[in-house]
Design a protein around this motif. Structure first.
Motif, PDB file in Angstrom:
ATOM      1  N   LEU A  46       4.386  -9.155  -4.358  1.00  0.00           N
ATOM      2  CA  LEU A  46       3.717  -9.621  -5.400  1.00  0.00           C
ATOM      3  C   LEU A  46       3.498 -11.121  -5.137  1.00  0.00           C
ATOM      4  CD1 LEU A  46       4.927  -7.759  -8.521  1.00  0.00           C
ATOM      5  CD2 LEU A  46       2.484  -7.397  -7.238  1.00  0.00           C
ATOM      6  N   ARG A  47       4.530 -11.755  -4.417  1.00  0.00           N
ATOM      7  CA  ARG A  47       4.501 -13.107  -3.833  1.00  0.00           C
ATOM      8  C   ARG A  47       3.380 -13.151  -2.750  1.00  0.00           C
ATOM      9  NH1 ARG A  47       9.970 -12.704  -3.530  1.00  0.00           N
ATOM     10  NH2 ARG A  47       9.925 -12.845  -1.028  1.00  0.00           N
ATOM     11  N   THR A  48       3.102 -12.083  -1.884  1.00  0.00           N
ATOM     12  CA  THR A  48       2.197 -12.299  -0.892  1.00  0.00           C
ATOM     13  C   THR A  48       0.838 -11.676  -1.447  1.00  0.00           C
ATOM     14  OG1 THR A  48       3.892 -11.506   0.533  1.00  0.00           O
ATOM     15  CG2 THR A  48       1.684 -11.511   1.352  1.00  0.00           C
ATOM     16  N   LEU A  49       1.009 -10.803  -2.632  1.00  0.00           N
ATOM     17  CA  LEU A  49      -0.501 -10.276  -2.894  1.00  0.00           C
ATOM     18  C   LEU A  49      -1.299 -11.290  -3.685  1.00  0.00           C
ATOM     19  CD1 LEU A  49      -1.825  -7.585  -3.253  1.00  0.00           C
ATOM     20  CD2 LEU A  49      -0.308  -7.128  -5.541  1.00  0.00           C
ATOM     21  N   PHE A  50      -0.716 -12.067  -4.648  1.00  0.00           N
ATOM     22  CA  PHE A  50      -1.530 -12.977  -5.217  1.00  0.00           C
ATOM     23  C   PHE A  50      -1.164 -14.477  -5.030  1.00  0.00           C
ATOM     24  CE2 PHE A  50      -1.869  -8.883  -7.434  1.00  0.00           C
ATOM     25  CZ  PHE A  50      -3.132  -8.605  -7.309  1.00  0.00           C
ATOM     26  N   SER A  51       0.252 -14.524  -4.938  1.00  0.00           N
ATOM     27  CA  SER A  51       0.711 -16.151  -4.856  1.00  0.00           C
ATOM     28  C   SER A  51       0.397 -16.777  -5.979  1.00  0.00           C
ATOM     29  CB  SER A  51       0.292 -16.406  -3.328  1.00  0.00           C
ATOM     30  OG  SER A  51       0.942 -15.789  -2.521  1.00  0.00           O
TER      31      SER A  51
ATOM     32  N   GLY B 261      -1.673  -6.267  11.800  1.00  0.00           N
ATOM     33  CA  GLY B 261      -1.575  -5.223  10.913  1.00  0.00           C
ATOM     34  C   GLY B 261      -1.299  -5.578   9.435  1.00  0.00           C
ATOM     35  N   PRO B 262      -1.801  -4.856   8.529  1.00  0.00           N
ATOM     36  CA  PRO B 262      -1.401  -5.132   7.169  1.00  0.00           C
ATOM     37  C   PRO B 262       0.066  -4.879   6.850  1.00  0.00           C
ATOM     38  CG  PRO B 262      -2.388  -3.011   7.114  1.00  0.00           C
ATOM     39  CD  PRO B 262      -2.388  -3.367   8.396  1.00  0.00           C
ATOM     40  N   GLU B 263       0.660  -5.656   5.770  1.00  0.00           N
ATOM     41  CA  GLU B 263       1.751  -5.348   5.115  1.00  0.00           C
ATOM     42  C   GLU B 263       1.711  -4.317   4.077  1.00  0.00           C
ATOM     43  OE1 GLU B 263       4.631  -8.588   3.979  1.00  0.00           O
ATOM     44  OE2 GLU B 263       2.934  -9.851   4.645  1.00  0.00           O
ATOM     45  N   GLN B 264       2.349  -3.316   4.236  1.00  0.00           N
ATOM     46  CA  GLN B 264       2.176  -2.253   3.196  1.00  0.00           C
ATOM     47  C   GLN B 264       3.283  -2.039   2.485  1.00  0.00           C
ATOM     48  OE1 GLN B 264       0.008   1.306   4.436  1.00  0.00           O
ATOM     49  NE2 GLN B 264      -0.423   0.442   6.487  1.00  0.00           N
ATOM     50  N   TYR B 265       3.153  -1.589   0.904  1.00  0.00           N
ATOM     51  CA  TYR B 265       4.207  -1.212   0.012  1.00  0.00           C
ATOM     52  C   TYR B 265       3.746  -0.032  -0.787  1.00  0.00           C
ATOM     53  CZ  TYR B 265       5.213  -6.059   1.216  1.00  0.00           C
ATOM     54  OH  TYR B 265       5.397  -7.154   2.013  1.00  0.00           O
ATOM     55  N   PRO B 266       4.705   0.759  -1.386  1.00  0.00           N
ATOM     56  CA  PRO B 266       4.336   1.730  -2.106  1.00  0.00           C
ATOM     57  C   PRO B 266       3.781   1.302  -3.406  1.00  0.00           C
ATOM     58  CG  PRO B 266       6.521   2.206  -1.369  1.00  0.00           C
ATOM     59  CD  PRO B 266       6.221   0.736  -0.867  1.00  0.00           C
ATOM     60  N   LEU B 267       2.672   1.837  -3.974  1.00  0.00           N
ATOM     61  CA  LEU B 267       1.928   1.287  -5.113  1.00  0.00           C
ATOM     62  C   LEU B 267       2.870   1.599  -6.350  1.00  0.00           C
ATOM     63  CD1 LEU B 267      -0.343   0.462  -6.830  1.00  0.00           C
ATOM     64  CD2 LEU B 267      -1.324   2.604  -6.917  1.00  0.00           C
ATOM     65  N   ARG B 268       3.575   2.888  -6.265  1.00  0.00           N
ATOM     66  CA  ARG B 268       4.486   3.027  -7.473  1.00  0.00           C
ATOM     67  C   ARG B 268       5.512   1.881  -7.687  1.00  0.00           C
ATOM     68  NH1 ARG B 268       9.261   5.109  -5.572  1.00  0.00           N
ATOM     69  NH2 ARG B 268       9.307   5.809  -3.465  1.00  0.00           N
ATOM     70  N   ARG B 269       5.908   1.349  -6.669  1.00  0.00           N
ATOM     71  CA  ARG B 269       6.841   0.283  -6.973  1.00  0.00           C
ATOM     72  C   ARG B 269       6.342  -1.170  -7.320  1.00  0.00           C
ATOM     73  NH1 ARG B 269      11.779   1.259  -4.814  1.00  0.00           N
ATOM     74  NH2 ARG B 269      12.343  -0.781  -4.812  1.00  0.00           N
ATOM     75  N   THR B 270       4.981  -1.056  -7.763  1.00  0.00           N
ATOM     76  CA  THR B 270       4.502  -2.372  -8.534  1.00  0.00           C
ATOM     77  C   THR B 270       4.032  -2.326  -9.653  1.00  0.00           C
ATOM     78  OG1 THR B 270       2.251  -2.178  -7.768  1.00  0.00           O
ATOM     79  CG2 THR B 270       3.472  -2.659  -6.042  1.00  0.00           C
ATOM     80  N   PRO B 271       4.028  -3.333 -10.536  1.00  0.00           N
ATOM     81  CA  PRO B 271       3.515  -3.089 -12.052  1.00  0.00           C
ATOM     82  C   PRO B 271       2.139  -2.817 -12.135  1.00  0.00           C
ATOM     83  CG  PRO B 271       5.097  -4.866 -11.978  1.00  0.00           C
ATOM     84  CD  PRO B 271       4.805  -4.543 -10.350  1.00  0.00           C
TER      85      PRO B 271
END
Length: 204
Positions: A4-9, A99-109
């Motif tokens: 979330l820091r990277t996602l929107f900062s 390439g993109p950084e990837q994370y499981p959606l379920r682990r984000t609000p």
């Protein structure tokens, strides 16, 4: 979590929120009304404004395809992109060729509002519900995994409309997105949320 820091900062934007055109004083919207609002649309598009941690402002287009898909497309010259699809969130950094950084959606609000069925009445999900007479704000978390962080959603009333959210991640970092009017309905092509296809297109 770096997501979330990277996602929107982002940081909070109270001054900008005060500038939004809001209706006159209204009663606090109920949790069932807010759940119904999200469940009543599958697709939506609109503009968003992002206030970055360094004070800069970014703008772009948002595409929502519930359940589980969202895309933040930044206005040029920024070639960055954030998308969720296939259970993952991918962050395409215009300055990176790895390439993109990837994370499981379920682990984000963010997964809370992208769920197949939103139910804010679910036990343990809502930890805050208030109104300032113009907007209704709720604070939601995954009741089974509160350690993933939480999301605050701000809705106008009459009619109910989602206007902004603030995400607090598992490290306590806050991110804010301010939305323009969302246009609901219409077909959104699946490629907008296809992470492998976007990766290939970018040559990563």
């Amino acid at each position: 979590m770096k997501l979330l820091r990277t996602l929107f900062s982002l940081i909070g934007a109270p001054a900008l929120l005060m500038a939004l055109a809001l209706p006159a004083a209204a009663q606090k919207a109920s949790l069932s009304e807010l759940s119904k609002y999200l469940n009543n649309f599958t697709t939506a598009t609109g503009e968003f404004t992002q206030i970055n941690g360094d004070g800069t402002i970014s703008t772009g287009q948002i595409y929502i395809h519930r359940p589980g898909r969202i895309r933040f497309e930044y206005n040029k010259p920024d070639e960055s992109l954030v998308m969720a699809g296939g259970g993952q969130v991918a962050i395409f950094d215009s300055k990176s060729n790895t390439g993109p950084e990837q994370y499981p959606l379920r682990r984000t609000p963010l997964s809370i509002i992208l769920a197949r069925k939103v139910d804010f009445g679910r036990s343990g999900m809502i930890t805050g519900h208030k109104s300032d007479g113009k907007t209704t704000t709720i604070r939601a978390q995954d009741p089974e995994h509160p350690e993933y962080g939480h999301i605050e959603l701000v809705f106008t009333s009459s009619p109910v409309e989602l206007r902004q959210w603030i995400i607090t991640d598992d490290a306590g970092n806050q991110t804010t997105v301010v939305l323009g009017a969302l246009k609901k309905g219409g077909n959104l092509r699946s490629s907008l949320f296809n992470i492998p296809a976007e990766t290939q297109r970018r040559g990563n």
